[in-house]
Structures are given as structure tokens and as C-alpha cells.
Design a protein around this motif. Structure first.
Motif, PDB file in Angstrom:
ATOM      1  N   ARG A   9       0.842  -1.205   0.000  1.00  0.00           N
ATOM      2  CA  ARG A   9       0.000   0.000   0.000  1.00  0.00           C
ATOM      3  C   ARG A   9       0.875   1.253   0.000  1.00  0.00           C
ATOM      4  NH1 ARG A   9      -1.527   3.065   4.024  1.00  0.00           N
ATOM      5  NH2 ARG A   9      -0.996   1.608   5.687  1.00  0.00           N
ATOM      6  N   ALA A  10       1.910   1.260   0.831  1.00  0.00           N
ATOM      7  CA  ALA A  10       2.806   2.416   0.935  1.00  0.00           C
ATOM      8  C   ALA A  10       3.555   2.656  -0.370  1.00  0.00           C
ATOM      9  CB  ALA A  10       3.783   2.217   2.086  1.00  0.00           C
ATOM     10  N   GLU A  11       3.941   1.581  -1.057  1.00  0.00           N
ATOM     11  CA  GLU A  11       4.641   1.720  -2.337  1.00  0.00           C
ATOM     12  C   GLU A  11       3.787   2.468  -3.365  1.00  0.00           C
ATOM     13  OE1 GLU A  11       7.331  -2.369  -2.166  1.00  0.00           O
ATOM     14  OE2 GLU A  11       5.584  -2.286  -3.478  1.00  0.00           O
ATOM     15  N   ARG A  12       2.492   2.383  -3.216  1.00  0.00           N
ATOM     16  CA  ARG A  12       1.573   3.053  -4.145  1.00  0.00           C
ATOM     17  C   ARG A  12       1.065   4.389  -3.598  1.00  0.00           C
ATOM     18  NH1 ARG A  12       2.086  -2.012  -4.667  1.00  0.00           N
ATOM     19  NH2 ARG A  12       1.735  -3.119  -6.610  1.00  0.00           N
ATOM     20  N   ASP A  13       1.544   4.733  -2.404  1.00  0.00           N
ATOM     21  CA  ASP A  13       1.145   5.973  -1.743  1.00  0.00           C
ATOM     22  C   ASP A  13      -0.363   6.030  -1.510  1.00  0.00           C
ATOM     23  OD1 ASP A  13       1.870   8.346  -0.479  1.00  0.00           O
ATOM     24  OD2 ASP A  13       1.442   9.546  -2.262  1.00  0.00           O
ATOM     25  N   TRP A  14      -0.930   4.869  -1.122  1.00  0.00           N
ATOM     26  CA  TRP A  14      -2.353   4.782  -0.815  1.00  0.00           C
ATOM     27  C   TRP A  14      -2.531   4.823   0.696  1.00  0.00           C
ATOM     28  CZ3 TRP A  14      -3.734  -0.159  -4.092  1.00  0.00           C
ATOM     29  CH2 TRP A  14      -3.728   0.169  -5.454  1.00  0.00           C
ATOM     30  N   SER A  15      -3.554   5.516   1.140  1.00  0.00           N
ATOM     31  CA  SER A  15      -3.929   5.467   2.558  1.00  0.00           C
ATOM     32  C   SER A  15      -4.714   4.183   2.798  1.00  0.00           C
ATOM     33  CB  SER A  15      -4.785   6.681   2.918  1.00  0.00           C
ATOM     34  OG  SER A  15      -6.038   6.600   2.258  1.00  0.00           O
ATOM     35  N   GLN A  16      -4.943   3.886   4.067  1.00  0.00           N
ATOM     36  CA  GLN A  16      -5.796   2.736   4.368  1.00  0.00           C
ATOM     37  C   GLN A  16      -7.183   2.942   3.783  1.00  0.00           C
ATOM     38  OE1 GLN A  16      -5.689   2.155   8.620  1.00  0.00           O
ATOM     39  NE2 GLN A  16      -3.881   0.840   8.478  1.00  0.00           N
ATOM     40  N   GLN A  17      -7.666   4.179   3.807  1.00  0.00           N
ATOM     41  CA  GLN A  17      -8.986   4.478   3.246  1.00  0.00           C
ATOM     42  C   GLN A  17      -9.006   4.256   1.732  1.00  0.00           C
ATOM     43  OE1 GLN A  17     -11.781   5.176   5.042  1.00  0.00           O
ATOM     44  NE2 GLN A  17     -12.867   4.963   3.113  1.00  0.00           N
ATOM     45  N   ASP A  18      -7.932   4.664   1.046  1.00  0.00           N
ATOM     46  CA  ASP A  18      -7.840   4.441  -0.406  1.00  0.00           C
ATOM     47  C   ASP A  18      -7.946   2.945  -0.720  1.00  0.00           C
ATOM     48  OD1 ASP A  18      -7.402   7.179  -0.933  1.00  0.00           O
ATOM     49  OD2 ASP A  18      -5.223   6.942  -0.838  1.00  0.00           O
ATOM     50  N   LEU A  19      -7.180   2.153   0.008  1.00  0.00           N
ATOM     51  CA  LEU A  19      -7.203   0.707  -0.218  1.00  0.00           C
ATOM     52  C   LEU A  19      -8.569   0.128   0.113  1.00  0.00           C
ATOM     53  CD1 LEU A  19      -5.825  -1.913  -0.990  1.00  0.00           C
ATOM     54  CD2 LEU A  19      -4.896  -2.039   1.334  1.00  0.00           C
ATOM     55  N   ALA A  20      -9.137   0.568   1.209  1.00  0.00           N
ATOM     56  CA  ALA A  20     -10.455   0.079   1.621  1.00  0.00           C
ATOM     57  C   ALA A  20     -11.497   0.338   0.535  1.00  0.00           C
ATOM     58  CB  ALA A  20     -10.877   0.732   2.926  1.00  0.00           C
ATOM     59  N   GLU A  21     -11.466   1.525  -0.046  1.00  0.00           N
ATOM     60  CA  GLU A  21     -12.428   1.855  -1.106  1.00  0.00           C
ATOM     61  C   GLU A  21     -12.220   0.977  -2.332  1.00  0.00           C
ATOM     62  OE1 GLU A  21     -12.014   6.087  -1.671  1.00  0.00           O
ATOM     63  OE2 GLU A  21     -12.888   6.512   0.298  1.00  0.00           O
ATOM     64  N   ARG A  22     -10.979   0.730  -2.676  1.00  0.00           N
ATOM     65  CA  ARG A  22     -10.695  -0.132  -3.836  1.00  0.00           C
ATOM     66  C   ARG A  22     -11.171  -1.570  -3.601  1.00  0.00           C
ATOM     67  NH1 ARG A  22      -6.796   3.868  -4.211  1.00  0.00           N
ATOM     68  NH2 ARG A  22      -6.122   4.408  -6.325  1.00  0.00           N
ATOM     69  N   LEU A  23     -11.098  -2.018  -2.339  1.00  0.00           N
ATOM     70  CA  LEU A  23     -11.492  -3.386  -1.997  1.00  0.00           C
ATOM     71  C   LEU A  23     -12.955  -3.493  -1.568  1.00  0.00           C
ATOM     72  CD1 LEU A  23      -8.349  -4.422   0.062  1.00  0.00           C
ATOM     73  CD2 LEU A  23      -8.929  -5.141  -2.279  1.00  0.00           C
ATOM     74  N   GLU A  24     -13.612  -2.348  -1.404  1.00  0.00           N
ATOM     75  CA  GLU A  24     -15.001  -2.305  -0.948  1.00  0.00           C
ATOM     76  C   GLU A  24     -15.160  -2.923   0.439  1.00  0.00           C
ATOM     77  OE1 GLU A  24     -17.354  -4.002  -4.102  1.00  0.00           O
ATOM     78  OE2 GLU A  24     -16.988  -2.276  -5.403  1.00  0.00           O
ATOM     79  N   VAL A  25     -14.239  -2.528   1.334  1.00  0.00           N
ATOM     80  CA  VAL A  25     -14.305  -2.920   2.739  1.00  0.00           C
ATOM     81  C   VAL A  25     -14.100  -1.659   3.577  1.00  0.00           C
ATOM     82  CG1 VAL A  25     -13.446  -5.261   2.309  1.00  0.00           C
ATOM     83  CG2 VAL A  25     -11.833  -3.459   2.919  1.00  0.00           C
ATOM     84  N   SER A  26     -14.208  -1.776   4.872  1.00  0.00           N
ATOM     85  CA  SER A  26     -13.999  -0.615   5.741  1.00  0.00           C
ATOM     86  C   SER A  26     -12.500  -0.385   5.962  1.00  0.00           C
ATOM     87  CB  SER A  26     -14.684  -0.830   7.093  1.00  0.00           C
ATOM     88  OG  SER A  26     -14.020  -1.845   7.811  1.00  0.00           O
ATOM     89  N   ARG A  27     -12.162   0.844   6.342  1.00  0.00           N
ATOM     90  CA  ARG A  27     -10.779   1.165   6.680  1.00  0.00           C
ATOM     91  C   ARG A  27     -10.333   0.332   7.874  1.00  0.00           C
ATOM     92  NH1 ARG A  27      -8.041   2.973  10.324  1.00  0.00           N
ATOM     93  NH2 ARG A  27      -9.835   3.639  11.533  1.00  0.00           N
TER      94      ARG A  27
END
Length: 63
Positions: A9-27
Motif C-alpha cells: 500500500r505504501a509503495e503506491r502511496d495509498w492510505s488505508q482508506q484508499d485501499l479500503a475503497e478499492r477493496l469495498e471494505v472498511s478502513r
């Protein structure tokens, strides 16, 4: 089970919220997976692997 999710996630400069939205789960789910407090379901593990274009075994490691 250990995982490389935080690093990937850090390599892509994504926050936990960014990843959560992409995966359709909660932060909170992303945080729990990253800290090892929760092991994702198999369908979620596949979505994570697909998102990072990696094999599940390259993200999730046995203790």
C-alpha cells in the motif's frame, strides 16, 4: 499469518482508506488485516491479490 499489505500500500502511496475503497471494505478491516488481527476471507484475499497483480502467496505469508 503475516502479510505485506502495508508495504504494498505504501509503495503506491495509498492510505488505508484508499485501499479500503478499492477493496469495498472498511478502513478498519484494512487496519485489522495489516496488523494481523484479522485474516481475510478467501474471496477478499483474491481481490487483494488481483488489485496488486500478485499471487496470494506473495502477499500473505505463514508465520
Amino acid at each position: 499469518m503475516k502479510n505485506r499489505l502495508k508495504v504494498l500500500r505504501a509503495e503506491r502511496d495509498w492510505s488505508q482508506q484508499d485501499l479500503a475503497e478499492r477493496l469495498e471494505v472498511s478502513r478498519q478491516s484494512v487496519n485489522a488485516i495489516e496488523t494481523g488481527k484479522y485474516d481475510p476471507s478467501l474471496p477478499l484475499a483474491f481481490r487483494i491479490a488481483d488489485l496488486f497483480d500478485m499471487a496470494i502467496e506473495d502477499i500473505f505469508l505463514r508465520d
